[in-house]
Design a protein around this motif. Structure first.
Motif, PDB file in Angstrom:
ATOM      1  N   GLY A 144       0.855  -1.158   0.095  1.00 45.22           N
ATOM      2  CA  GLY A 144      -0.024   0.211   0.108  1.00 45.22           C
ATOM      3  C   GLY A 144       1.056   1.314   0.080  1.00 45.22           C
ATOM      4  O   GLY A 144       0.243   2.421   0.288  1.00 45.22           O
ATOM      5  N   CYS A 145       1.994   1.274  -0.367  1.00 48.24           N
ATOM      6  CA  CYS A 145       2.990   2.357  -0.205  1.00 48.24           C
ATOM      7  C   CYS A 145       2.387   3.305  -1.405  1.00 48.24           C
ATOM      8  O   CYS A 145       3.091   4.593  -1.302  1.00 48.24           O
ATOM      9  N   ASN A 146       1.587   2.906  -2.347  1.00 47.89           N
ATOM     10  CA  ASN A 146       1.219   3.902  -3.262  1.00 47.89           C
ATOM     11  C   ASN A 146      -0.030   4.539  -3.080  1.00 47.89           C
ATOM     12  O   ASN A 146      -0.584   5.367  -3.615  1.00 47.89           O
ATOM     13  N   CYS A 147      -0.654   4.058  -1.879  1.00 48.58           N
ATOM     14  CA  CYS A 147      -1.898   4.613  -1.602  1.00 48.58           C
ATOM     15  C   CYS A 147      -1.395   5.927  -0.569  1.00 48.58           C
ATOM     16  O   CYS A 147      -0.387   6.123   0.000  1.00 48.58           O
ATOM     17  N   ARG A 148      -2.421   6.551  -0.311  1.00 56.19           N
ATOM     18  CA  ARG A 148      -2.452   7.773   0.731  1.00 56.19           C
ATOM     19  C   ARG A 148      -3.353   7.498   1.808  1.00 56.19           C
ATOM     20  O   ARG A 148      -4.698   7.347   1.527  1.00 56.19           O
ATOM     21  N   ILE A 149      -3.155   7.622   2.972  1.00 55.57           N
ATOM     22  CA  ILE A 149      -3.775   7.547   4.018  1.00 55.57           C
ATOM     23  C   ILE A 149      -4.343   8.924   4.513  1.00 55.57           C
ATOM     24  O   ILE A 149      -3.122  10.017   4.956  1.00 55.57           O
ATOM     25  N   LYS A 150      -5.716   9.522   4.508  1.00 54.76           N
ATOM     26  CA  LYS A 150      -6.074  10.666   4.545  1.00 54.76           C
ATOM     27  C   LYS A 150      -6.300  10.657   5.941  1.00 54.76           C
ATOM     28  O   LYS A 150      -7.492  10.138   6.095  1.00 54.76           O
ATOM     29  N   PRO A 151      -5.756  11.415   6.880  1.00 53.87           N
ATOM     30  CA  PRO A 151      -6.392  11.657   8.366  1.00 53.87           C
ATOM     31  C   PRO A 151      -7.783  12.476   8.320  1.00 53.87           C
ATOM     32  O   PRO A 151      -7.664  13.526   7.440  1.00 53.87           O
ATOM     33  N   CYS A 152      -8.714  12.340   8.926  1.00 50.69           N
ATOM     34  CA  CYS A 152     -10.015  12.815   9.049  1.00 50.69           C
ATOM     35  C   CYS A 152      -9.780  13.244  10.741  1.00 50.69           C
ATOM     36  O   CYS A 152     -10.359  12.422  11.690  1.00 50.69           O
ATOM     37  N   HIS A 153      -9.898  14.428  10.717  1.00 51.36           N
ATOM     38  CA  HIS A 153      -9.805  15.228  12.306  1.00 51.36           C
ATOM     39  C   HIS A 153     -11.425  15.547  12.758  1.00 51.36           C
ATOM     40  O   HIS A 153     -11.627  15.801  13.844  1.00 51.36           O
TER      41      HIS A 153
END
Length: 213
Positions: A144-153
């Motif tokens: 998954g290193c080509n994926c982006r984990i997007k934080p939701c605050h």
């Protein structure tokens, strides 16, 4: 050397006059273990067997001697890790390891052939990691290193591209680490989009929805 020392002494004096303790200087953004894995140069499992304070810089550098158990990432940079370097001061994000007690997962960066780590890297006692995190470190996170984990605050949150996974631990668990951090990896699917993946355990051989949570 003298010209560089005088401004440093002035800075330290200013901090003391302002009452700003150096122990509060380190601040790190929350990071999913997969992001920590993908951004690291080195990922190893090791037991810390010794330490030595090196007198370089105003606060020194702590050099930990480690017995490497396994390397998960970084073969092309360092063949075998024998020492880990970190700032001696926790206020400068230096990390402290117990000697001859535990096996640690250690992540870090490589500079001039030396491995450096700190409080903002992902370092944890091995037995405290979940089974999913151990599997992620072994192979899933790399997928998954080509994926982006997007934080939701704050709500509402949305993904804006097909390579994003929405990370909501900050909402549902009031901080890190939460359920997604401990049990999920953001994996690129055959169709080209990224989604959360939990996988299957020996107790549960039924297919699990890859979009959950």
């Amino acid at each position: 050397m003298r010209s560089g020392t005088q401004p440093l002494l002035g800075l330290l004096l200013l901090l003391s006059l302002q009452g700003s303790p150096l122990t509060e200087a380190c601040s790190c953004a929350m990071t999913h273990p997969q992001d920590a894995f993908c951004s690291a140069d080195i990922v190893i499992r090791a037991k810390v067997v010794g330490k030595k304070l090196l007198r370089d810089g105003p606060f020194g550098t702590m050099r930990y001697t480690v017995k490497q158990m396994k390397m998960y990432k970084g073969f092309e940079k360092v063949q075998h890790v024998q020492h880990i370097y970190t700032d001696a001061s926790e206020g400068l994000c230096g990390v402290k390891f117990d000697i001859n007690k535990y096996q640690y997962l250690i992540t870090g960066r490589v500079y001039d052939g030396k491995v450096y780590t700190g409080l903002c890297n992902f370092n944890e006692r091995w037995e405290r990691l979940s089974l999913a995190q151990k599997k992620g470190i072994n192979h899933r996170y790399q997928l998954g290193c080509n994926c982006r984990i997007k934080p939701c605050h704050y709500l509402p949150c949305f993904v804006t591209s097909k390579n994003e996974c929405l990370w909501t631990d900050m909402l549902s668990h009031f901080g890190y680490p939460g359920y997604q951090s401990r049990h999920y990896a953001c994996i690129q699917q055959k169709e080209g989009y990224c989604s959360w993946y939990r996988g299957m355990t020996s107790r549960d051989k039924t297919a699990i929805n890859a979009t959950d949570p």
